[in-house]
Design an enzyme around this catalytic site. Structure first.
Site, short mmCIF file in Angstrom:
data_model
loop_
_atom_site.label_atom_id
_atom_site.label_comp_id
_atom_site.label_asym_id
_atom_site.label_seq_id
_atom_site.Cartn_x
_atom_site.Cartn_y
_atom_site.Cartn_z
N ASN A 150 -58.72 -24.20 -29.49
CA ASN A 150 -57.26 -24.77 -29.81
C ASN A 150 -56.55 -24.93 -28.29
O ASN A 150 -56.32 -24.16 -27.52
CB ASN A 150 -56.44 -23.46 -30.40
CG ASN A 150 -54.99 -23.51 -30.55
OD1 ASN A 150 -54.37 -24.92 -30.20
ND2 ASN A 150 -54.61 -22.78 -31.39
N HIS B 78 -53.75 -30.34 -36.34
CA HIS B 78 -53.86 -29.40 -35.14
C HIS B 78 -55.30 -28.47 -35.18
O HIS B 78 -55.12 -28.05 -36.18
CB HIS B 78 -52.67 -28.73 -35.19
CG HIS B 78 -52.51 -27.40 -33.91
ND1 HIS B 78 -53.35 -27.71 -32.65
CD2 HIS B 78 -52.29 -26.20 -33.91
CE1 HIS B 78 -53.16 -26.64 -31.84
NE2 HIS B 78 -52.66 -25.66 -32.67
N CYS C 127 -47.88 -25.82 -29.89
CA CYS C 127 -48.78 -26.61 -30.48
C CYS C 127 -48.37 -27.95 -31.23
O CYS C 127 -49.16 -28.58 -31.68
CB CYS C 127 -49.70 -25.74 -31.45
SG CYS C 127 -50.51 -24.25 -30.26
#
Ligand code: UT7
Length: 323
Positions: free
Chosen positions: A280, A250, A114
């Site tokens: 996500n 993020h 990520c």
């Protein structure tokens, strides 16, 4: 004069299929309300069966090139941040190079889960300021739907697919924080935490595997480490949260996003949030949010933007740039 890596354009691509939270109620002991309140996610996009990470990356890149008024021949390096490349090799980046019809330059993937786009941005910046490239296409693209365990309600409801791309180009600045472009970066990792977020398979273990996460543990690390890395990156410039126009974090969980903004002393009005619509998307989440934030008229030329991310490794970091 100081060479800066300045944003020349950005774009994104989302697969056609949109899956609302309620879809998961049919197969799992979960609810729209749980997913919404615990994560902030309302829906996500999933790639079609024959749609790949590199194809999505090509689509996002075409949008970024159009936004910049450039063609693929103007690019001399391609970096794709991904943990879900089409094949073990070659890199997704070389596939993008071919997909765009590029006949020169170089291309490679970055894998920091990520945090991948932050790592890719920092590498693109280093290539530009060291004179090794003058225009770098930096992409985050993921098909996390391929590594989800559809029986694990604690993870499969949280992720989505998509791609975002940014073009950075060399421009001369004055060497001050008023310059456009990447102003500072801060990268970190700590492999001692490898067991709280990982995929239980891979090339040398002979199966693709599924994503496994101790959500609460990752959450605990996230707020603290994200605020810390953003503060460090700003501190390198003598700046604080008060100087920031936009935080583009993020997009994993609205509670992590809000907690980090609070630690930075910033109201949510200064934060670009897309987690409700994308879920996500790992390394794709920041370039997707940058592109959406620009398209919505939020991020404008001259704005001070802080991006920050954390993911498996743990790996985390932040980039401060003036748009
Ligand atoms: O991108 C990489 C970084 N990743 C992240 O930043 C993710 C970080 N973690 C998180 O976002 C949150 O920890 C989650 C959204 C994953 C979970 O939220 P939480 O508030 O930490 O919940 P929890 O894991 O403590 O679970 C609370 C309860 C549990 O039940 P019990 O043990 O209290 O009875 C879970 O079994 O919620 C249950 N649960 C669910 N219930 C309904 C877990 N998943 C679900 C679900 N639907 N999908």
């Amino acid at each position: 004069m100081t060479t800066r890596a300045v944003v020349a354009g950005c774009g994104h691509y989302l697969p056609e299929r949109v899956v609302e939270n309620a879809e998961f109620e049919k197969t799992l002991d979960t609810s729209d309300s749980w997913i919404r309140t615990r994560s902030g996610i309302e829906r996500r996009h999933f790639a079609a069966e024959d749609e790949t990470t590199s194809q999505m990356a090509v689509n996002a890149s075409r949008a970024a090139l159009a936004d910049a008024g450039l063609t693929a021949q103007d690019i001399d390096a391609v970096i794709v941040a991904t943990s879900t490349a089409d094949l073990t090799f070659p890199s997704a980046a070389t596939m993008v190079q071919a997909g765009l019809g590029m006949e020169k330059g170089f291309a490679f993937d970055v894998q920091a889960v990520c945090a991948g786009f932050i790592y890719a941005l920092a590498n693109a910046n280093a290539l530009i300021v060291s004179g090794q490239a003058s225009r770098v296409l930096v992409i985050g693209s993921e098909t996390f739907s391929r590594i989800l365990d559809w029986n694990d309600r604690s993870t499969c409801v949280l992720f989505g697919d998509g791609a975002g791309a940014l073009i950075l180009e060399a421009q001369e600045g004055d060497g001050t924080v008023e310059d456009r472009g990447v102003l500072s970066t801060d990268l970190n990792s700590d492999g001692r935490h490898k067991d709280i977020l990982y995929v239980d398979g891979g090339v040398s273990t002979r199966n693709t595997g599924h994503l496994r996460m101790e959500g609460k543990e990752v959450f605990r690390h996230a707020v603290e480490k994200l605020a810390q890395t953003a503060t460090t990156a700003l501190g390198k410039l003598g700046l604080t949260g008060a100087d920031v126009d936009w935080v583009v974090p993020h997009q994993a969980n609205i509670r992590i996003i809000a907690g980090t903004a609070k630690k930075l002393g910033l109201p949510m009005e200064n934060v670009v949030v897309t987690v409700q619509d994308h879920g996500n998307t790992s390394a794709a989440s920041i370039p997707l949010a940058l592109s959406v934030g620009k398209a919505e008229g939020k991020i404008k030329t001259g704005d001070l933007v802080v991006t920050e991310a954390i993911g498996g490794g743990l790996a985390w970091g932040a980039v401060v740039l003036r748009w």
